[in-house]
Design an enzyme around this catalytic site. Structure first.
Site, PDB file in Angstrom:
ATOM      1  N   GLY A   1      -1.407  11.229   5.340  1.00  0.00           N
ATOM      2  CA  GLY A   1      -0.743  11.425   4.057  1.00  0.00           C
ATOM      3  C   GLY A   1      -1.720  11.255   2.914  1.00  0.00           C
TER       4      GLY A   1
ATOM      5  N   GLY B   1      -1.518  -5.485   1.385  1.00  0.00           N
ATOM      6  CA  GLY B   1      -1.847  -4.108   1.755  1.00  0.00           C
ATOM      7  C   GLY B   1      -3.302  -3.952   2.148  1.00  0.00           C
TER       8      GLY B   1
ATOM      9  N   GLU C   1      -5.656   1.030   1.303  1.00  0.00           N
ATOM     10  CA  GLU C   1      -6.409   1.640   0.209  1.00  0.00           C
ATOM     11  C   GLU C   1      -7.640   0.848  -0.201  1.00  0.00           C
ATOM     12  OE1 GLU C   1      -2.876   3.830  -2.238  1.00  0.00           O
ATOM     13  OE2 GLU C   1      -2.945   1.665  -2.347  1.00  0.00           O
TER      14      GLU C   1
END
Lengths: 725, 165
Positions: free
Chosen positions: A242, A688, A691
């Site tokens: 994605g 997270g 990224e």
């Protein structure tokens, strides 16, 4: 039963570390691995419902204006052609991630060169592809700006920040830097192109799609089609990457659904690779000016970061280039500027780490310039400027591990072997080392999951996606850990809007958000088991399908006695995210060789040291970081869209023109995770990771090029013509 | 157009448009969707299959050109429960994330190992007169036709080295 938790306070109970199964964090193989390596994992364009027709989108060949006529006769006369659709509900570009409604509709108005304006549907794919070229389209064209440097940009008040007097700080500085970097339009380039297969059953449509965030995508698609969200079911059990490009619904899903309704048969629409470049979101090009002022000791007194990005006139998104700048380093005098050029290039949107991917990269390159000017080691310069509290707001950091990452990385990489530019020559190759900090904001997004425990094991269900991020596996590990089961006894079902709505994959929030919802559901089931054992959750030990309290050990099978325990977990962000600055931290190190004859740059080795809270799976987390670091190689050396100056059209719209790093471009890479826990992120203390690896990675490569050959490339990518020493 | 294809040891008789590529024949007509379409231009390698033992981009090959050919796709290399050593090594080394380029990587690597064994040199081969030895450099060079945007490259090299070494 639903167990709901709003994260209003940091949770430092550290429950997961006291669980007995011992599988969380371990390098467990991917749950879906056997399907993916044998070709049996089915992606968006791989169903073959009976009678399925194929649609091919037709694109505009003007930049701005109106479609005033489409002559379909020639196309309709071709064998197999079923229809040509120009429905006003067809959308012009993708929705931004998490948008509550569909993107702008009306394909007769053209906003950019390459925009879809019609769909040709035929029985066979080859027939549709051929017929798509047979449409005769007439336009009424309007002039439109396409070059961000030629328009007066918007300057939104809310995005400008100033504190103190930066100009005076620069004037009075012992050392200062005032430099401007440019980064080109970049593309996500997931290996699976966007695709959708739509099939109606009465007034309900099921769309197999390549999407990252099903809960919001469902609302967007329903809005675009003019139906209720309950009439739309999205399926995306496997998504071929994605990187932001599949956050929101895109033209192919809307067109497929409209065509399927009109024709009464299932319709498949897949973007070609070139359409993928034309239609899906791009990462805006940027012009970034960085101003730095420092005393003789290298302590920053002034920081300025001014960005110019672009987007279509009405798009709400603008690349948040300076997002991390206000909280990464300290300085009394600061200025953040954000300008948006309204131009008619394709729509800009989120691509992996919007903001930091290019903002941190450029800022860290500018810091390297300051280190050079001040004669201070680049690692040391950063260590001297790490704030104790968030500058500006005075909030504490939830955790700030930047210094630890820098020190650990410098030690492991052998940073002390770094020499002055042009001092290390091996044959034709100058060798150099560079480094950069990595930083990325951390977010939690509302998410739900259902967990079912039976005598045979557990089942997790949520509409979360696994786009390569390892979601199947980490959710399995969380449930296995909480419920005391071997991982093989936990099934995970994702990518279906019939399941409870999840955060989706985006913004690095997927693992912690969906993971916490699974954690909460399991907490509820644990409480019910504890009750049966006559103890509290804290006293309960679950391991290998057995429950224990003191000397009493019972098989789960016996405790359940045929009963099925079902619980839903529901997490929402709360005040905790306001109480502290949450971010993930890291440091990149790169060694490059630069040919003194050709300017070719070869990355020889790379190291990333990261601190992102609890690591849920060592193996999949490492792979996420490898991916980010390699995006950094591409950004630094090879990737960049060329826009036709006349039309804004993307000229190098394929993989021979837009150069992704290949096997031969990627060297030995090392990833190190520092042990870390962040209670502000919720009960799992996990943050997270998808990224962080890209943020700053390209800066380390650029800085290594300078260290190798003394050439400072400020116009990315650093192709040989710019590097030639 | 009538074409006879021997795919994964079975005969398939295809009656399709002459424009149908081998890739679309597999995906659209024969239900073998393990072979992926990433670019349809021979630029990404996701559609790599073996035709008469050699790796080819199925998107650049018309199905009718393969009349009588023996074709091996990812489905023919192994299946869950009976994976090839290379497929297993990809799992153990996490040689994929999204998995979309993976069938192409594995088919490509399968043929590449045969090419090395047969002594075919590459740009990375140091000594053209000596037997070719598998090394990370050889593998990176020879696998560069297979792009992976998730960038599992180091893991893929490790997986191949485990089987090849």
């Amino acid at each position: 039963m639903t167990r709901h938790r709003k994260i209003d306070h940091p949770d430092n109970d550290n429950r997961l570390d006291s669980m007995a199964q011992g599988v969380l964090g371990k390098p467990v193989d991917r749950l879906e691995g056997p399907l993916k390596v044998s070709g049996l994992a089915t992606y968006a364009s791989e169903a073959r419902p009976s009678g399925m027709a194929h649609g091919v989108l037709v694109r505009a060949t003007i930049t701005k204006g109106r479609v005033v006529g489409i002559d379909r006769q020639a196309a309709l006369a071709l064998p197999g052609v079923m229809t040509v659709i120009t429905d006003p509900r067809m959308v012009r570009y993708p929705a931004q991630g998490m948008a509550g409604k569909g993107p702008k509709a009306g394909p007769d108005v053209v906003d950019y060169h390459g925009q879809p304006i019609a769909l040709v549907v035929a029985e066979g794919f080859e027939q549709a592809r051929h017929a798509a070229k047979a449409l005769r389209i007439t336009y009424e064209e309007e002039p439109a700006p396409t070059d961000p440097d030629t328009v007066t940009p918007e300057v939104p008040d809310a995005k400008q920040k100033a504190q103190g007097d930066l100009d005076a700080a620069i004037r009075d500085a012992a050392f200062s830097v005032d430099c401007t970097y440019t980064t080109p339009t970049l593309m996500a380039v997931a290996m699976e192109p966007h695709a959708a297969i739509a099939e109606w059953d009465g007034d309900r449509v099921t769309v197999r799609a390549a999407l990252q965030m099903l809960a919001s995508d469902r609302k967007q698609l329903a809005d675009a089609l003019g139906v209720g969200p309950e009439q739309v079911r999205l399926l995306a059990p496997y998504v071929g990457g994605g990187f932001g490009s599949k956050l929101g619904i895109a033209p192919e899903a809307v067109a497929a659904a409209i065509a399927a309704k009109e024709l009464g048969v299932p319709v498949s629409v897949a973007l070609t690779r070139m359409q993928e470049f034309d239609i899906t979101h791009r990462r805006s090009e940027s012009r970034q000016r960085v101003l730095l002022a420092a005393g003789a000791d290298g302590v920053l007194t002034g920081i300025g970061h001014e960005a110019l990005v672009s987007n279509l006139p009405d798009s709400p998104f603008s690349e948040p280039v300076t997002q991390a700048t206000p909280f990464t380093y300290q300085a009394a005098h600061r200025r953040i500027a954000h300008r948006i050029a309204r131009v008619h290039r394709s729509c800009a949107g989120s691509v992996r780490a919007p903001g930091e991917a290019i903002g941190v990269t450029v800022f860290e390159a500018a810091l390297d310039e300051l280190a050079e000017a001040a004669g201070i080691d680049p690692v040391e310069l950063r260590l001297r400027n790490i704030p104790d509290r968030e500058p500006g707001t005075g909030r504490p950091y939830s955790v700030n591990r930047l210094g630890d990452c820098l020190r650990e990385g410098a030690h492991r990489f052998g940073w002390n072997q770094r020499r002055a530019p042009k001092e290390r020559l091996e044959g034709e190759w100058f060798i150099g080392m560079g480094m950069a900090a990595a930083v990325r904001v951390n977010m939690l997004i509302e998410s739900r999951a259902r967990v079912t425990l039976t005598e045979d094991g557990a089942k997790v269900e949520t509409d979360m996606t696994d786009i390569g991020t390892g979601t199947y596996t980490i959710l399995r590990q969380i449930a296995a850990e909480m419920l005391g089961l071997p991982v093989d006894l936990v099934e995970v079902h994702l990518g279906d809007t019939d399941f409870p709505p999840a955060a989706g994959s985006g913004g690095s929030f997927g693992a912690a958000s969906s993971g916490t919802s699974v954690y909460l559901a399991c907490e509820d089931i644990r409480a019910r088991i504890a009750e049966r054992m006559g103890c509290t959750d804290a006293e309960l030990r679950l391991q290998d399908g057995r429950a224990s309290f003191r000397n009493d050990t019972r098989e789960l099978r016996e405790l359940l006695a045929g009963e099925v325990l079902v619980a839903e977990g529901h997490v929402e962000p709360g005040d905790a995210e306001k109480q502290a600055r949450q971010a993930t931290w890291g440091a990149h190190f790169a060694e490059v060789a630069v040919s003194r004859h050709t300017g070719e740059v070869r990355v020889r080795r790379m190291l990333g040291v990261f601190a992102c809270g609890r690591i849920l799976n060592e193996k999949t987390a490492r792979s996420q970081c490898l991916g980010g670091m390699t995006f950094g190689i591409g950004m630094a050396l090879t990737e960049g869209v060329e826009h036709d100056p006349r039309t804004g059209h993307i000229v190098n719209r394929d993989l021979a023109g837009y150069h992704l790093p290949s096997h031969a471009d990627v060297p030995e890479q090392d990833v190190v995770f520092l042990p870390d826990r962040d209670g502000f992120a919720g009960p799992m203390q996990a943050k997270g990771i998808g990224e962080l690896g890209i943020c700053g990675a390209g800066g380390a490569v650029l800085n290594a090029i300078y260290n190798a050959c003394g050439v400072r490339v400020r116009d990315l990518p650093a192709t040989p013509d710019k590097v030639m020493p | 157009m009538q074409t006879e294809l021997f795919i994964n040891g079975r005969v398939h008789r295809l009656d399709a448009d002459a424009r149908v590529t081998l890739l679309d024949a597999l995906r659209h007509h024969l239900g073998l969707t393990g072979t992926k379409k990433g670019c349809d231009h021979g630029q990404c390698g996701a559609c790599t299959v073996l035709v008469d033992g050699r790796r080819v981009n199925a998107c650049l090959t018309l199905a009718c050109m393969c009349d009588g050919a023996e074709i091996t796709t990812i489905e023919g290399l192994g299946e869950p429960g009976a994976l090839s050593p290379l497929q297993s090594a990809f799992i153990a080394h996490d040689g994929f994330q999204c998995g979309y380029c993976t069938p192409g990587q594995i088919c490509s690597a399968t043929a590449m190992m045969d090419e090395i064994a047969a002594g075919w040199p590459s740009h990375a081969t140091e000594d053209l007169n000596a037997p070719v030895r598998p090394s990370p450099e050889e593998i990176r060079e020879r696998m560069s036709g297979n792009l992976c945007r998730c960038a599992c490259y180091p893991n893929i090299v490790d997986a191949i080295m485990e089987v090849q070494g």
